[in-house]
Write a protein that holds these residues in place. Structure first.
Motif, PDB file in Angstrom:
ATOM      1  N   CYS A   1      38.765  43.036  37.756  1.00  0.00           N
ATOM      2  CA  CYS A   1      39.410  43.857  36.727  1.00  0.00           C
ATOM      3  C   CYS A   1      38.523  45.041  36.340  1.00  0.00           C
ATOM      4  CB  CYS A   1      39.719  43.018  35.494  1.00  0.00           C
ATOM      5  SG  CYS A   1      40.782  41.598  35.829  1.00  0.00           S
ATOM      6  N   VAL A   2      39.176  46.067  35.840  1.00  0.00           N
ATOM      7  CA  VAL A   2      38.503  47.305  35.433  1.00  0.00           C
ATOM      8  C   VAL A   2      38.559  47.417  33.918  1.00  0.00           C
ATOM      9  CG1 VAL A   2      38.486  49.813  35.619  1.00  0.00           C
ATOM     10  CG2 VAL A   2      39.107  48.416  37.608  1.00  0.00           C
TER      11      VAL A   2
ATOM     12  N   LEU B   1      31.210  39.874  33.404  1.00  0.00           N
ATOM     13  CA  LEU B   1      32.454  39.121  33.298  1.00  0.00           C
ATOM     14  C   LEU B   1      33.118  39.431  31.966  1.00  0.00           C
ATOM     15  CD1 LEU B   1      31.018  35.651  34.389  1.00  0.00           C
ATOM     16  CD2 LEU B   1      32.268  37.220  35.857  1.00  0.00           C
ATOM     17  N   CYS B   2      34.426  39.536  31.983  1.00  0.00           N
ATOM     18  CA  CYS B   2      35.155  39.647  30.721  1.00  0.00           C
ATOM     19  C   CYS B   2      35.229  38.273  30.063  1.00  0.00           C
ATOM     20  CB  CYS B   2      36.556  40.197  30.959  1.00  0.00           C
ATOM     21  SG  CYS B   2      37.507  40.426  29.439  1.00  0.00           S
ATOM     22  N   SER B   3      35.423  37.246  30.872  1.00  0.00           N
ATOM     23  CA  SER B   3      35.428  35.868  30.395  1.00  0.00           C
ATOM     24  C   SER B   3      34.696  35.016  31.411  1.00  0.00           C
ATOM     25  CB  SER B   3      36.859  35.342  30.220  1.00  0.00           C
ATOM     26  OG  SER B   3      37.572  36.110  29.278  1.00  0.00           O
ATOM     27  N   HIS B   4      33.916  34.070  30.921  1.00  0.00           N
ATOM     28  CA  HIS B   4      33.212  33.180  31.829  1.00  0.00           C
ATOM     29  C   HIS B   4      34.201  32.271  32.548  1.00  0.00           C
ATOM     30  CE1 HIS B   4      29.692  34.482  29.532  1.00  0.00           C
ATOM     31  NE2 HIS B   4      28.991  34.105  30.593  1.00  0.00           N
TER      32      HIS B   4
ATOM     33  N   GLU C   1      46.955  37.973  25.848  1.00  0.00           N
ATOM     34  CA  GLU C   1      48.027  38.956  25.802  1.00  0.00           C
ATOM     35  C   GLU C   1      47.471  40.362  25.585  1.00  0.00           C
ATOM     36  OE1 GLU C   1      52.251  39.715  23.421  1.00  0.00           O
ATOM     37  OE2 GLU C   1      50.957  38.011  22.920  1.00  0.00           O
ATOM     38  N   GLY C   2      47.950  41.281  26.410  1.00  0.00           N
ATOM     39  CA  GLY C   2      47.564  42.672  26.275  1.00  0.00           C
ATOM     40  C   GLY C   2      46.227  43.017  26.899  1.00  0.00           C
ATOM     41  N   ARG C   3      45.569  42.067  27.593  1.00  0.00           N
ATOM     42  CA  ARG C   3      44.284  42.326  28.213  1.00  0.00           C
ATOM     43  C   ARG C   3      44.387  42.099  29.706  1.00  0.00           C
ATOM     44  NH1 ARG C   3      38.936  40.654  25.457  1.00  0.00           N
ATOM     45  NH2 ARG C   3      38.443  42.596  26.543  1.00  0.00           N
ATOM     46  N   PRO C   4      43.427  42.634  30.501  1.00  0.00           N
ATOM     47  CA  PRO C   4      43.484  42.439  31.955  1.00  0.00           C
ATOM     48  C   PRO C   4      43.426  40.970  32.334  1.00  0.00           C
ATOM     49  CG  PRO C   4      41.924  44.176  31.368  1.00  0.00           C
ATOM     50  CD  PRO C   4      42.331  43.520  30.088  1.00  0.00           C
ATOM     51  N   ALA C   5      43.763  40.695  33.602  1.00  0.00           N
ATOM     52  CA  ALA C   5      43.836  39.314  34.076  1.00  0.00           C
ATOM     53  C   ALA C   5      42.481  38.618  34.037  1.00  0.00           C
ATOM     54  CB  ALA C   5      44.397  39.289  35.501  1.00  0.00           C
TER      55      ALA C   5
ATOM     56  N   GLU D   1      44.435  28.326  37.869  1.00  0.00           N
ATOM     57  CA  GLU D   1      45.532  28.956  37.138  1.00  0.00           C
ATOM     58  C   GLU D   1      46.363  27.925  36.385  1.00  0.00           C
ATOM     59  OE1 GLU D   1      46.096  32.108  36.838  1.00  0.00           O
ATOM     60  OE2 GLU D   1      44.668  32.911  38.292  1.00  0.00           O
ATOM     61  N   HIS D   2      46.508  26.749  36.985  1.00  0.00           N
ATOM     62  CA  HIS D   2      47.321  25.715  36.373  1.00  0.00           C
ATOM     63  C   HIS D   2      46.682  24.351  36.620  1.00  0.00           C
ATOM     64  CE1 HIS D   2      50.556  28.638  35.781  1.00  0.00           C
ATOM     65  NE2 HIS D   2      50.393  29.006  37.045  1.00  0.00           N
ATOM     66  N   CYS D   3      46.916  23.431  35.699  1.00  0.00           N
ATOM     67  CA  CYS D   3      46.582  22.032  35.928  1.00  0.00           C
ATOM     68  C   CYS D   3      47.773  21.371  36.616  1.00  0.00           C
ATOM     69  CB  CYS D   3      46.287  21.324  34.605  1.00  0.00           C
ATOM     70  SG  CYS D   3      44.867  21.994  33.697  1.00  0.00           S
ATOM     71  N   PHE D   4      47.519  20.318  37.355  1.00  0.00           N
ATOM     72  CA  PHE D   4      48.602  19.609  38.020  1.00  0.00           C
ATOM     73  C   PHE D   4      48.467  18.120  37.774  1.00  0.00           C
ATOM     74  CE2 PHE D   4      45.181  20.103  41.062  1.00  0.00           C
ATOM     75  CZ  PHE D   4      45.056  18.833  41.615  1.00  0.00           C
ATOM     76  N   GLN D   5      49.582  17.448  37.828  1.00  0.00           N
ATOM     77  CA  GLN D   5      49.625  16.032  37.525  1.00  0.00           C
ATOM     78  C   GLN D   5      49.110  15.193  38.688  1.00  0.00           C
ATOM     79  OE1 GLN D   5      53.533  14.822  36.303  1.00  0.00           O
ATOM     80  NE2 GLN D   5      53.234  15.480  34.183  1.00  0.00           N
ATOM     81  N   CYS D   6      48.501  14.074  38.325  1.00  0.00           N
ATOM     82  CA  CYS D   6      48.126  13.106  39.348  1.00  0.00           C
ATOM     83  C   CYS D   6      49.385  12.380  39.818  1.00  0.00           C
ATOM     84  CB  CYS D   6      47.129  12.090  38.779  1.00  0.00           C
ATOM     85  SG  CYS D   6      45.515  12.783  38.358  1.00  0.00           S
ATOM     86  N   ALA D   7      49.271  11.717  40.969  1.00  0.00           N
ATOM     87  CA  ALA D   7      50.383  10.916  41.457  1.00  0.00           C
ATOM     88  C   ALA D   7      50.652   9.770  40.482  1.00  0.00           C
ATOM     89  CB  ALA D   7      50.061  10.377  42.859  1.00  0.00           C
ATOM     90  N   ALA D   8      51.829   9.170  40.628  1.00  0.00           N
ATOM     91  CA  ALA D   8      52.226   8.114  39.691  1.00  0.00           C
ATOM     92  C   ALA D   8      51.253   6.945  39.729  1.00  0.00           C
ATOM     93  CB  ALA D   8      53.642   7.637  40.024  1.00  0.00           C
ATOM     94  N   GLN D   9      50.604   6.714  40.874  1.00  0.00           N
ATOM     95  CA  GLN D   9      49.687   5.590  41.010  1.00  0.00           C
ATOM     96  C   GLN D   9      48.253   5.963  40.666  1.00  0.00           C
ATOM     97  OE1 GLN D   9      51.731   6.680  43.467  1.00  0.00           O
ATOM     98  NE2 GLN D   9      53.374   5.173  43.214  1.00  0.00           N
ATOM     99  N   GLU D  10      48.050   7.162  40.109  1.00  0.00           N
ATOM    100  CA  GLU D  10      46.701   7.620  39.792  1.00  0.00           C
ATOM    101  C   GLU D  10      46.640   8.119  38.353  1.00  0.00           C
ATOM    102  OE1 GLU D  10      45.267   9.230  44.176  1.00  0.00           O
ATOM    103  OE2 GLU D  10      46.262  10.615  42.798  1.00  0.00           O
TER     104      GLU D  10
END
Length: 785
Positions: A205-206, A434-437, A449-453, A473-482
């Motif tokens: 980002c700039v 870095l803008c964010s660590h 909101e309103g700031r670079p990515a 970018e996103h968290c994801f679910q574990c399988a049903a057995q985990e």
């Protein structure tokens, strides 16, 4: 050795043919004072002359012909630039448009640099005569427009590889938050567009972009109000793309302490001599501490280093500027010179030993481009003359005469090296920009909101999600057995759990069920032993035995709910529960009916007596059992229970359980049991005030009250629990309701049989009875049994 003035940032070189002379020399406007000369630019002249000498000595390239040249100052002034161009086109010091006083020595090619601005300025005039212009400056897209500059050829390749090199460098150091300073011209705009496009692809980002005023070689100063953006910026890495004047802007900005501690990523393509600035400006090493300079991969010019080492004014005594260079650098004069202020220069003096800040031995991009530009012109000329000889020109035609427009180098495409290397000017600890660590694994990025990515906040994954990557970018679910680990960085297999015999809960319920089974068996044994006593006979001993056996089975059926479920146990636990409880409740109902009928016999009529003596009440049990059996049959035939897993009730456990199959059928079984219990409770409640000697109406009422209370409470509790606790609730309800029936109905009778046997006889009955009204129903009740 002919030379040109070395005090200018641009060099205009005219290449021509000279058959009788090796060099054709022309000096023009060399009146600039010596202290303003920048000897680094003189290295471009040396590279040009070295190429000329090599070609003229070659027996394979342009044999029997020699290249001559003119050297012109190209001062950073529009008027002087156009004036020198007219000198070139008119000849000598004449500036007559469309007139050339040296028709026999016309220049066949013009080598120019260092900036595209200069090439574009003189290109307007050169295009009138189709004079080829070879520029050794950086690539400029505008000069590639053949409709406007059909005779301009660029030695440098398109700078897209520079963009990729900068992106690679930023990614290597993890710099994703940068600021940009680019020249305010067409080339800077193209560079800015290409760089931002690649930055978006790579997640860089700039913070801000600042345009540097275009320069033509002078040190145009930047408005310091714009430079104050550095002070408030959180970026620590700045990319600068411009010419030498752009760097001078940053040098002056140092007066305001704006760029100390910052990292500047600079390119070495827009100006061939940036690095010499780092030694001529006070405190420059401290200023650019830790900065990075990008440049082309350097390739040596064969023999050029030896040429520079052996070069001295004694070889070329006619070269005035070379003599001045020796005087200026070594503070000496040549033997025989009229200058008596300094000593004589030693004969072994060389450019190899000049002060380090000049660095005349290092080959720069412009040196390479000039060297190859001369060879490009020579190769094109060689090819043209070979073709002319093969065609056999008409007699008398001068083979050496060639007009500029006749030698356009069509198909030639010089490709510059597409490799970059970074020169770390001064070592330093690698800073962060870095803008964010970065978000560590277990977290996800939430854009602001309103700031670079690149500006985001890190939020922990939920208890059922994980992220195993940095900056996910996103968290994801574990399988049903985990299930996620505590850090929520990876999934772990869920341990299988169920209401086990080894669990504290399962073990306690197992012990309770077995204990009540033993108690029920003991009670049954007591009743069998004392089956001929009045209290056993008075309450229909057959129904009592049936009730005790059904209660014993009820206690045992609770064990089907404990342990690892399988298909057989899943089917048996529900069917057995429904049928044995139906027998137990229907037996209580039959007992209640008998009590009511026994006291109704006192009233006139034979119907009640017939029903009592015929044992019609005993048919209640098989009828009720048959109805429940039909319901269970329909349940098993449509949607029977089966083994299932529950992965949601307990996040960290995989529960093995019996699925009811059809919930409607399950609740039909419970509803039918509830209907029987309600009927028994109602009849028993109506008979609660009948004479109480050997009459169990009150006990039946209280037992049904306990039974109904347990199962009414069971429904909401069962729905609100999950996993093995749901099974435990059902087992508890079975045990408590069965224990309620056992205790409320049989505990008083066992008390009389075992503790008060004196009351378990007809004599006791008569002594207690008193009046006739109270004795008659009891006798009938006894006889009915």
């Amino acid at each position: 050795m002919p030379t040109a003035s070395s005090n200018f940032p641009f060099i205009l070189i005219s290449v021509s043919f000279a058959v009788k002379k090796l060099f054709s020399l022309m000096y023009s406007h060399l009146s600039i004072p010596l202290f303003r000369r920048n000897w680094k630019h003189f290295q471009n002249v040396l590279a040009f002359l070295f190429a000329i000498e090599e070609i003229n000595k070659s027996s394979h390239l342009l044999p029997n012909l020699s290249l001559g040249y003119y050297l012109y100052n190209a001062l950073p002034n529009n008027q002087r630039t156009i004036e020198n161009t007219l000198f070139l086109l008119s000849g000598m010091n004449q500036t007559l448009p469309n007139y050339n006083c040296q028709a026999q020595k016309q220049s066949i090619a013009i080598i120019t640099g260092c900036t595209p601005i200069f090439s574009a300025q003189i290109g307007t005039l050169l295009e009138l005569y189709k004079s080829p212009q070879v520029t050794y400056g950086p690539f400029d897209p505008s000069l590639s427009d053949k409709s406007q500059f059909s005779s301009v050829y660029q030695m440098a390749a398109k700078e897209s590889f520079l963009v990729h090199g900068i992106i690679w460098l930023l990614l290597q150091f993890g710099w994703t938050w940068v600021a940009l300073y680019v020249s305010d011209d067409i080339q800077g705009e193209h560079f800015l567009q290409d760089l931002k496009t690649e930055m978006i692809k790579k997640g860089i980002c700039v913070d801000f972009t600042e345009k540097l005023p275009a320069t033509t070689g002078t040190e145009t100063l930047l408005d310091f109000n714009h430079m104050t953006r550095i002070r408030v910026s959180s970026a620590n890495v700045y990319i600068i793309y411009g010419d030498r004047g752009s760097v001078w802007n940053l040098v002056w900005a140092n007066k305001f302490d704006l760029i100390l501690g910052k990292v500047w990523v600079m390119q070495n393509l827009r100006s061939a001599h940036w690095r010499d600035m780092f030694f001529v400006v006070d405190h420059m090493p401290y200023l650019f501490h830790g900065s990075l300079l990008l440049s082309n991969q350097k390739k040596k010019i064969p023999g050029f280093e030896h040429f520079l080492k052996t070069l001295n004014p004694y070889q070329y005594p006619q070269d005035i500027l070379l003599t001045e260079l020796w005087t200026d650098v070594f503070h000496c004069s040549l033997a025989g010179s009229l200058c008596m202020k300094v000593g004589d220069c030693p004969p072994n003096s060389s450019l190899e030993f000049i002060p380090f800040y000049l660095d005349m031995m290092t080959v720069f991009d412009s040196n390479n481009f000039i060297y190859h530009a001369v060879y490009m012109v020579a190769q094109v000329l060689h090819k043209i003359f070979v073709q002319k000889i093969e065609i056999r020109s008409p007699e008398g035609e001068d083979q050496t005469m060639l007009l500029p427009w006749q030698q356009q180098p069509k198909e030639y495409n010089h490709q510059a090296d597409k490799y970059l290397y970074a020169v770390i000017l001064f070592s330093t600890q690698t800073p962060e920009s870095l803008c964010s660590h970065s978000c560590s694994p277990g977290f996800q990025k939430i854009p602001q909101e309103g700031r670079p990515a690149c500006c985001f906040i890190c939020v922990s994954c939920t208890e059922r999600d994980i992220s195993n990557l940095t900056d996910a970018e996103h968290c994801f679910q574990c399988a049903a057995q985990e299930y996620p680990n505590d850090e929520r960085t990876h999934c772990l297999p869920k341990p299988v759990t169920y209401l086990d015999f080894k669990d504290a809960l399962g073990l306690s319920m197992t012990c309770t069920a077995l204990w009540f089974t033993v108690v029920t068996a003991v009670v049954l044994g007591v009743f069998v032993k004392h089956r001929d006593t009045p209290i056993v006979k008075a309450n229909n001993q057959t129904l009592s035995f049936i009730l005790l056996i059904s209660l014993l089975l009820c206690f045992l059926c609770s064990l089907l709910f404990i342990g690892h479920p399988n298909t057989v146990t899943c089917i048996l636990q529900q069917v057995t529960f429904g049928l044995v409880f139906t027998v137990a409740v229907s037996t209580v109902l039959a007992k209640t009916i008998i009590v009511v009928l026994a006291f109704k016999v006192m009233k006139p009529g034979r119907t009640m007596r017939y029903l009592l003596l015929s044992g019609a009440s005993n048919s209640v049990i098989p009828i009720c059992f048959l109805i429940q059996l039909i319901i269970c049959g329909i349940w098993l035939g449509t949607s029977p229970p089966f083994v299932d897993t529950d992965s949601h009730s307990e996040p960290r456990n995989l529960i093995i359980m019996c699925n009811k199959g059809s919930l409607i059928a399950f609740y039909c079984v419970l509803g039918y049991l509830g209907l029987l219990a309600l009927g028994s409770f109602t009849l028993a409640f109506l008979a609660r005030n009948l004479p109480d000697t050997f009459n169990e109406a009150k006990f039946l009422t209280f037992s049904m009250l306990v039974f109904c209370s347990v199962w009414v409470t069971f429904l909401p509790v069962y729905q609100s629990t999950k996993g093995k606790f749901m099974v435990a609730v059902e087992v508890f309800s079975i045990l408590s309701s069965s224990a309620g029936l056992l205790c409320c109905i049989f505990a008083p009778k066992c008390y009389i049989i075992l503790i008060r046997p004196d009351k378990n006889c007809l004599k006791g009955l008569k002594n207690k009875g008193g009046s006739r009204r109270n004795r008659h129903p009891k006798v009938l009740l006894h006889k009915s049994v």
